[in-house]
Scaffold this active site. Structure first.
Site, PDB file in Angstrom:
ATOM      1  CB  SER A  67     -24.774  -7.393  84.279  1.00 30.97           C
ATOM      2  OG  SER A  67     -25.000  -6.131  84.247  1.00 30.97           O
ATOM      3  CE  LYS A  70     -28.070  -5.438  84.278  1.00 35.68           C
ATOM      4  NZ  LYS A  70     -27.407  -4.786  83.506  1.00 35.68           N
ATOM      5  CE1 TYR A 194     -29.660  -3.033  87.156  1.00 30.54           C
ATOM      6  CE2 TYR A 194     -28.194  -1.108  87.836  1.00 30.54           C
ATOM      7  CZ  TYR A 194     -28.421  -2.245  87.047  1.00 30.54           C
ATOM      8  OH  TYR A 194     -27.483  -2.212  85.891  1.00 30.54           O
ATOM      9  CE1 TYR A 246     -25.789  -6.510  79.125  1.00 27.19           C
ATOM     10  CE2 TYR A 246     -23.717  -7.430  79.504  1.00 27.19           C
ATOM     11  CZ  TYR A 246     -24.865  -6.820  79.930  1.00 27.19           C
ATOM     12  OH  TYR A 246     -25.141  -7.255  81.221  1.00 27.19           O
ATOM     13  CB  VAL A 264     -18.890  -4.745  84.839  1.00 27.36           C
ATOM     14  CG1 VAL A 264     -19.213  -4.102  83.357  1.00 27.36           C
ATOM     15  CG2 VAL A 264     -19.638  -4.285  85.870  1.00 27.36           C
TER      16      VAL A 264
HETATM   17  O1  DON Z   1     -25.333  -0.997  86.121  1.00 29.35           O
HETATM   18  C1  DON Z   1     -24.299  -1.351  85.798  1.00 29.35           C
HETATM   19  O2  DON Z   1     -23.436  -0.788  85.086  1.00 29.35           O
HETATM   20  C2  DON Z   1     -23.483  -2.367  86.662  1.00 29.35           C
HETATM   21  N1  DON Z   1     -24.097  -2.392  88.010  1.00 29.35           N
HETATM   22  C3  DON Z   1     -23.592  -3.886  85.811  1.00 29.35           C
HETATM   23  C4  DON Z   1     -23.282  -3.730  84.502  1.00 29.35           C
HETATM   24  C5  DON Z   1     -22.687  -4.855  83.964  1.00 29.35           C
HETATM   25  O3  DON Z   1     -22.555  -5.951  84.967  1.00 29.35           O
HETATM   26  C6  DON Z   1     -22.629  -5.250  82.422  1.00 29.35           C
HETATM   27  N2  DON Z   1     -21.983  -6.698  82.355  1.00 29.35           N
HETATM   28  N3  DON Z   1     -21.301  -6.858  81.685  1.00 29.35           N
END
Ligand code: DON
Length: 311
Positions: A67, A70, A194, A246, A264
């Site tokens: 993320s 983003k 994405y 978040y 993540v």
């Molecule tokens: O879309 C997802 O769930 C993952 N590619 C990215 C989520 C993420 O990194 C949330 N962060 N802490």
């Protein structure tokens, strides 16, 4: 003039203090390829505006930025479409999990902010305007390589495939938004792009280098070029501070006091405006999906350097 903090000393101290805790937290097992990562790894990089690089631990090991991409998606979408993106996404903290679905229905398919998954999927839809998926992926990787001044940065195809295979939750978000007209391109195109953006792999050193323009009013302090305007850099930092973690964004602002974006994969990019860009990586996550020791390390760094956006 305030005294320059001894960053190498501080990094060594953080490493020594946290090393008994290496391995704490849980890897993101909903993306099987991320579940294979050794949680005992820990790296940190601090790049200051004078171009100095300070590293500790596994700062040269590549990890999945997830993320954190983003921030780059938002920067590219603003560059392509300007402030009109805010017709498609909000800029309020969500107070919910990064992959939450409930809020979307109440708010008619308009995501709260560009850093929750739904919001980043809308940013990806904006990046697809006039492009094939392959071109949109190429645009991102070229942008990252130019910011990091490093042609060696790649997308980890195994991670992209792994998420493609298990990404039903993102698929649910995307189809839901498509039903509202909040997404204009085919869902499989948007998600393909994405997932590839999330699968960019970088070391802490490369990631901090990538974010350095945000610490320097939108200009690359090393190469000298302008990436975004000063006001845009401030606004991206504002989004990171209020939404970058978040439903833990308030806690991160309270403890660290710097704009930050987590992923993540266990990475966090933090910005100390006027001072430095910082990347930390520790794969074990807390309940909100943010790096457990990464945020502790940033809290220690902020305390010891005195860096804070709150004076
Ligand atoms: O879309 C997802 O769930 C993952 N590619 C990215 C989520 C993420 O990194 C949330 N962060 N802490």
């Amino acid at each position: 003039m305030p005294e320059q903090p001894d960053i190498d000393h501080i990094l060594r101290e953080i490493y020594a203090t946290l090393s008994p805790r290496f391995g704490e937290g849980k890897v993101a097992d909903y993306i099987p390829q991320l579940a294979r990562v050794d949680t005992r790894q820990f790296g940190m990089a601090v790049l200051t505006l004078d171009g100095a690089t300070h590293l500790v631990g596994d700062a040269e090991t590549a990890f999945s930025i997830q993320s954190i991409s983003k921030v780059l998606m938002l920067t590219l979408a603003l560059g392509k479409h300007g402030e009109s993106i805010w017709n498609r996404v909000g800029r309020e903290p969500s107070g919910s999990a990064f992959n939450s679905i409930v809020q979307l229905e109440a708010e008619h398919g308009i995501p709260r902010n560009p850093f929750i998954n739904a919001g980043a999927i809308v940013m990806t839809d904006l990046l697809l305007a006039g492009h094939t998926p392959r071109e949109a992926i190429g645009e991102m990787i070229r942008f990252v390589r130019s910011l990091a001044d490093d042609e060696g940065i790649v997308i980890d195809q195994a991670v992209a495939k792994s998420e493609q295979a298990t990404g039903d939750r993102n698929r649910a978000l995307a189809y839901f938004m498509h039903a509202y007209g909040a997404i204009r391109h085919p869902v499989d195109h948007v998600l393909g792009v994405y997932f590839h953006h999330c699968a960019v792999a970088m070391t802490c050193r490369q990631l901090a280098r990538t974010g350095l323009f945000l610490a320097n009013d939108g200009r690359d302090p090393v190469g000298g070029g302008s990436v975004v305007s000063r006001s845009r850099a401030r606004r991206i930092n504002a989004m990171m501070l209020t939404c970058g973690h978040y439903d833990q964004s308030g806690d991160f602002a309270y403890r660290v006091g710097l704009p930050g974006k987590s992923g993540v994969g266990g990475g966090i990019l933090a910005i100390a405006p006027g001072h430095a860009a910082i990347a930390v990586w520790s794969p074990g996550l807390n309940a909100q999906g943010n790096s457990l020791l990464g945020s502790v390390a940033l809290e220690m760094l902020a305390q010891r350097t005195g860096w804070s956006v709150f004076g």
